[in-house]
Scaffold this motif. Structure first.
Motif, short mmCIF file in Angstrom:
data_model
loop_
_atom_site.label_atom_id
_atom_site.label_comp_id
_atom_site.label_asym_id
_atom_site.label_seq_id
_atom_site.Cartn_x
_atom_site.Cartn_y
_atom_site.Cartn_z
N ASP A 14 0.85 -1.19 0.00
CA ASP A 14 0.00 0.00 0.00
C ASP A 14 0.89 1.24 0.00
N THR A 16 1.84 3.22 2.51
CA THR A 16 2.50 3.56 3.78
C THR A 16 4.00 3.81 3.61
N CYS A 32 4.62 -4.45 6.76
CA CYS A 32 3.36 -3.73 6.61
C CYS A 32 2.44 -4.62 5.78
N GLY A 55 -5.00 0.09 9.28
CA GLY A 55 -4.24 1.10 8.55
C GLY A 55 -3.40 1.99 9.44
N THR A 56 -2.73 2.95 8.80
CA THR A 56 -1.87 3.89 9.50
C THR A 56 -2.32 5.31 9.20
N GLY A 78 -1.54 4.69 5.02
CA GLY A 78 -1.90 3.52 4.23
C GLY A 78 -3.02 2.73 4.86
N THR A 79 -3.38 1.63 4.23
CA THR A 79 -4.52 0.83 4.69
C THR A 79 -4.11 -0.42 5.46
N ASP A 81 -1.64 -2.64 8.39
CA ASP A 81 -1.04 -2.47 9.72
C ASP A 81 0.47 -2.68 9.67
#
Length: 101
Positions: A14, A16, A32, A55-56, A78-79, A81
């Protein structure tokens, strides 16, 4: 890859991106969405699917919930973790200011 203070990393699944604020004591890798993070200059692998997560958030710091020995700052949200080894990172909460009576 050894995590050092100031290293910029990006997710392969994603958008992130993070900067390492406090490197971990051990050799656990930062991931991630269930896939290892790579340096910003590297090209992500194709065909990877992220694990579902919350997500973040941009501008937030994430740390290990077990101890505060590791910390990253999210520079692009991002979506997926973030996790260090098998431990999912938690958003670091702000410390309350003392009352001024």
């Amino acid at each position: 890859m050894a995590l050092k203070t100031g290293v910029r990393l990006r997710s392969q699944v994603d958008s992130t991106e993070v900067i390492v604020v406090k490197p971990p004591a051990g050799d656990d890798g930062l991931s991630c969405g269930g896939h290892p993070m790579i340096e910003v200059s590297q090209t992500p692998a194709e065909g990877l699917v992220p694990k579902p997560g919350t997500g973040t958030q941009i501008g937030k710091r994430y740390t290990s919930p077990i101890d505060d020995q590791f910390e990253v700052l999210v520079t692009k949200a991002g979506t997926a973790d973030l996790s260090l080894g098998d431990t999912t990172l938690a958003k670091k909460e702000a410390k309350p200011l003392p009352a001024s009576d």
